[in-house]
Motif scaffolding. Structure first.
Motif, PDB file in Angstrom:
ATOM      1  N   LEU A 145      -2.824  10.990  -1.395  1.00  0.00           N
ATOM      2  CA  LEU A 145      -3.738  10.129  -1.913  1.00  0.00           C
ATOM      3  C   LEU A 145      -3.203   8.667  -1.492  1.00  0.00           C
ATOM      4  O   LEU A 145      -1.824   8.564  -1.763  1.00  0.00           O
ATOM      5  CB  LEU A 145      -3.858  10.080  -3.547  1.00  0.00           C
ATOM      6  N   TYR A 146      -3.962   7.608  -1.244  1.00  0.00           N
ATOM      7  CA  TYR A 146      -3.382   6.178  -1.069  1.00  0.00           C
ATOM      8  C   TYR A 146      -4.119   5.370  -2.149  1.00  0.00           C
ATOM      9  O   TYR A 146      -5.055   5.367  -2.532  1.00  0.00           O
ATOM     10  CB  TYR A 146      -4.285   5.888   0.246  1.00  0.00           C
ATOM     11  N   PHE A 147      -2.999   4.488  -2.555  1.00  0.00           N
ATOM     12  CA  PHE A 147      -3.394   3.620  -3.587  1.00  0.00           C
ATOM     13  C   PHE A 147      -2.644   2.245  -3.412  1.00  0.00           C
ATOM     14  O   PHE A 147      -1.476   2.073  -2.675  1.00  0.00           O
ATOM     15  CB  PHE A 147      -3.095   4.447  -4.892  1.00  0.00           C
ATOM     16  N   SER A 148      -3.042   1.312  -4.258  1.00  0.00           N
ATOM     17  CA  SER A 148      -2.407   0.076  -4.348  1.00  0.00           C
ATOM     18  C   SER A 148      -2.200  -0.060  -5.997  1.00  0.00           C
ATOM     19  O   SER A 148      -3.017   0.053  -6.667  1.00  0.00           O
ATOM     20  CB  SER A 148      -2.806  -1.032  -3.808  1.00  0.00           C
ATOM     21  N   PRO A 166       0.829  -1.213   0.175  1.00  0.00           N
ATOM     22  CA  PRO A 166      -0.058   0.074   0.050  1.00  0.00           C
ATOM     23  C   PRO A 166       0.861   1.235  -0.075  1.00  0.00           C
ATOM     24  O   PRO A 166       1.836   1.125   0.883  1.00  0.00           O
ATOM     25  CB  PRO A 166      -0.826  -0.107   1.225  1.00  0.00           C
ATOM     26  N   SER A 167       0.521   2.219  -0.872  1.00  0.00           N
ATOM     27  CA  SER A 167       1.231   3.546  -0.915  1.00  0.00           C
ATOM     28  C   SER A 167       0.774   4.670  -0.980  1.00  0.00           C
ATOM     29  O   SER A 167      -0.593   4.489  -0.795  1.00  0.00           O
ATOM     30  CB  SER A 167       2.100   3.297  -2.452  1.00  0.00           C
ATOM     31  N   ARG A 168       1.539   5.758  -0.815  1.00  0.00           N
ATOM     32  CA  ARG A 168       0.757   7.208  -0.768  1.00  0.00           C
ATOM     33  C   ARG A 168       1.627   8.111  -1.761  1.00  0.00           C
ATOM     34  O   ARG A 168       3.058   7.885  -1.819  1.00  0.00           O
ATOM     35  CB  ARG A 168       1.040   7.639   0.799  1.00  0.00           C
ATOM     36  N   VAL A 169       0.609   8.734  -2.312  1.00  0.00           N
ATOM     37  CA  VAL A 169       1.457   9.933  -3.037  1.00  0.00           C
ATOM     38  C   VAL A 169       1.079  11.114  -2.192  1.00  0.00           C
ATOM     39  O   VAL A 169       0.043  11.594  -2.068  1.00  0.00           O
ATOM     40  CB  VAL A 169       1.186   9.996  -4.495  1.00  0.00           C
TER      41      VAL A 169
END
Ligand SMILES: *[C@@H]1O[C@H](CO)[C@@H](O)[C@H](O)[C@H]1NC(C)=O
Ligand SMILES: *[C@@H]1O[C@H](CO)[C@@H](O)[C@H](O)[C@H]1NC(C)=O
Ligand SMILES: *[C@@H]1O[C@H](CO)[C@@H](O)[C@H](O)[C@H]1NC(C)=O
Ligand SMILES: *[C@@H]1O[C@H](CO)[C@@H](O)[C@H](O)[C@H]1NC(C)=O
Ligand SMILES: *[C@@H]1O[C@H](CO)[C@@H](O)[C@H](O)[C@H]1NC(C)=O
Ligand SMILES: *[C@@H]1O[C@H](CO)[C@@H](O)[C@H](O)[C@H]1NC(C)=O
Length: 529
Positions: A124-127, A69-72
């Motif tokens: 923003l959080y994304f995978s 899980p990642s964040r920009v």
């Protein structure tokens, strides 16, 4: 033991070394549909530039080769943050190969805590799917001077509390203190001076707590609460001993505060070098409201805080009525009692404040969140706010505890959050039967759960739970058997604290644990003494 520690260290270094991290500077890239270069590496759009197009798109990177899980983070600035609440920008994560937007959010000028064009972070959080190219885009809707400074992408990291969240961290008891009682303490009130909040600063722990019976309770407060004020003590030994107190907030002469100020939370704002204290207050109006107090300087004990002239800054029900109105909310529209406030963080110039709510007629409790720039005006919707409860009976009904079959878990009460790594960890109490303390042995469950989320905007049901909540439970089954729990940070260490109350003997102790390496089996059974 030593070998074990070395192995752990190597592993964490390895993890650190391999964590992906990317940074993009818009001024050095060709992907823009409006605006111009600013200060070499940034990109600027102003009201003369064409609206409704991408301020920045691209960079079509294939380097985000991870399923973690990642964040920009978009670093953005605006010239004016008051007035028109319409959206200025939309940021998104786009997969151009499939033309699919993975996530997006709108940003209004009110979401910026600061004007005068300075960098503020919107995340923003994304995978993602390894092998896919990605864009991190900023779409300019209209009508402001806006600067895009940079874009940073990271894998999420649970920080020092990740291990205990997984049951792999240990708890070391560092103190167990009998908290000082009031000078003129009627015997029945020996358990009144609780409502504590530990705030480490400059190598000391300051404990803010409520102090009752310091003067005779006026007749007009009979049947409401004893006359109660907020005092602070300091400690240099992890709470084993406490200094003499200094009073920082007292009942005033408003119908909202002429009986008690209690159960609030302090916040030291390093940016403005000032302290804030947000408390529950009550008076002859017989309604729980919130009152605000503040003072400048780093030492909270050198003189009383000043009451906000706008007190009460929140009138009971004011925030809950907004949070719970509308469809698909996790709280009842008749919820009230904004209480046990906690000032979680200051983000982009906004203070984020959580608080409990109670709806007696429907027997439901919840915890909610709002933001404020000045402690007078509050928003329940906006950047990183859920516009909903963050904790409700939905989050606790599945816990492994023998909830009363008639009422199950009624929801959450007091809660405490600490940020570790990229996550907010939330320790929150949840009772069955009622949010009031049932102090008859064996009747009421009153336990603490541990949850986490990288986003404060996560709604009830969206917070990740430890594998088997509850995390803490009183050894003797009493309502309020564990109370005024906190999770807090001192430099690089994290601590849990709580009062443990044995109503049979009418005694209580405040326990503080440090998070260390080891293994924790939840639920931790907490006993007096
Ligand atoms: C992505 O990561 C995998 C495993 O770490 C590696 O085998 C592969 O070569 C990487 N692909 C790219 C495009 O970097
Ligand atoms: C952003 O605003 C647009 C236009 O008002 C709306 O269609 C869209 O759903 C919003 N996006 C998000 C993520 O809320
Ligand atoms: C700690 O408390 C004592 C007793 O009230 C006080 O004299 C001292 O100034 C306090 N220290 C700090 C740093 O606030
Ligand atoms: C109420 O308290 C304020 C501040 O303590 C004081 O200035 C004011 O005179 C008081 N008003 C009355 C009516 O006592
Ligand atoms: C506190 O503020 C000072 C001066 O503004 C700054 O140098 C320091 O990094 C800040 N500390 C933290 C923990 O934010
Ligand atoms: C649930 O709690 C019971 C009794 O406290 C315990 O025996 C059982 O192992 C727990 N179940 C899980 C899945 O942890």
């Amino acid at each position: 033991m030593a070998i074990h520690a070395i192995t752990l260290l190597t592993l964490s270094l390895l993890c650190y070394a391999t964590a992906l991290h990317l940074e993009f500077y818009p001024g050095t890239q060709p992907y823009h549909q409006t605006g111009s270069r600013y200060d070499n590496t940034a990109w600027l759009v102003s009201v003369q530039d064409p609206p409704e197009r991408y301020l920045t798109y691209g960079p079509f990177t294939e380097q985000w080769n991870t399923t973690v899980p990642s964040r920009v983070d978009f670093y953005l600035g605006v010239d004016n943050n008051v007035g028109d609440p319409s959206d200025l920008l939309t940021v998104d994560v786009n997969d151009p190969g499939t033309d699919r937007v993975l996530t997006s959010r709108n940003i209004s000028r009110l979401d910026f805590g600061y004007a005068s064009v300075q960098p503020q972070v919107f995340s923003l959080y994304f995978s993602s799917t390894p092998g896919h190219s990605l864009e991190f885009r900023v779409y300019y809707r209209c009508c402001s001077k806006i600067v895009h400074y940079k874009t940073v992408v990271d894998e999420l990291d649970g920080g020092a509390l990740a291990a205990i969240f997984a049951g792999q961290g240990g708890l070391e008891l560092v103190s167990s203190s009998t908290f000082p009682t009031p000078h003129a303490d009627p015997s029945s009130s020996s358990m009144w001076n609780v409502g504590t909040y530990v705030k480490p600063l400059d190598g000391k722990w300051y404990i803010f707590y409520r102090e009752g019976f310091y003067a005779p309770t006026p007749e007009f407060c009979n049947g409401i609460v004893p006359l109660t004020r907020i005092a602070v003590r300091n400690s240099t030994d992890f709470g084993k001993s406490w200094s003499e107190p200094a009073v920082i907030a007292s009942p005033g002469n408003l119908s909202a505060d002429n009986c008690a100020v209690l159960d609030g939370a302090p916040f030291f704002d390093n940016e403005t070098d000032s302290w804030h204290y947000l408390a529950q207050c009550i008076g002859t109006n017989k309604r729980w409201d919130l009152c605000h107090y503040s003072r400048s300087g780093r030492d909270p004990m050198s003189s009383p805080f000043l009451p906000n002239p706008a007190n009460p800054v929140v009138q009971g029900g004011q925030l809950w009525s907004k949070i719970c109105s509308g469809r698909e909310k996790h709280c009842t529209s008749t919820m009230y009692d904004e209480g046990t406030p906690e000032i979680v963080e200051k983000i982009n110039g906004w203070f984020y404040v959580t608080f409990h709510g109670w709806d007696g007629p429907n027997n439901k409790a919840a915890r909610g969140i709002a933001r404020t720039r000045d402690f007078v005006n509050y928003d329940v919707a906006g950047y990183d706010l859920p516009d909903d409860a963050i904790f409700s009976s939905l989050d606790c009904n599945g816990w492994n505890i023998t909830w009363s079959p008639q009422s199950l878990c009624v929801g959450g009460g007091e809660g405490s959050m600490a940020k570790s790594g990229d996550y907010f960890y939330h320790l929150i109490e949840a009772p069955d039967i009622t949010l009031n303390c049932d102090t008859t042995l064996g009747e009421q469950n009153w336990v603490l759960g541990l949850l986490r989320s990288p986003r404060l905007s996560a709604r009830s049901g969206e917070w990740e739970q430890i594998r088997f909540n509850p995390a803490f439970k009183p050894a003797k089954k009493y309502g309020c058997g564990i109370q005024y729990h906190r999770i807090f940070r001192d430099e690089n260490d994290f601590f849990f604290s709580m009062f443990v109350i044995d109503f049979e003997v009418g005694k209580l102790t405040m326990k503080v644990w440090k998070v260390v390496s080891g293994q924790t089996y939840f639920p931790v059974l907490v006993s007096y003494p």
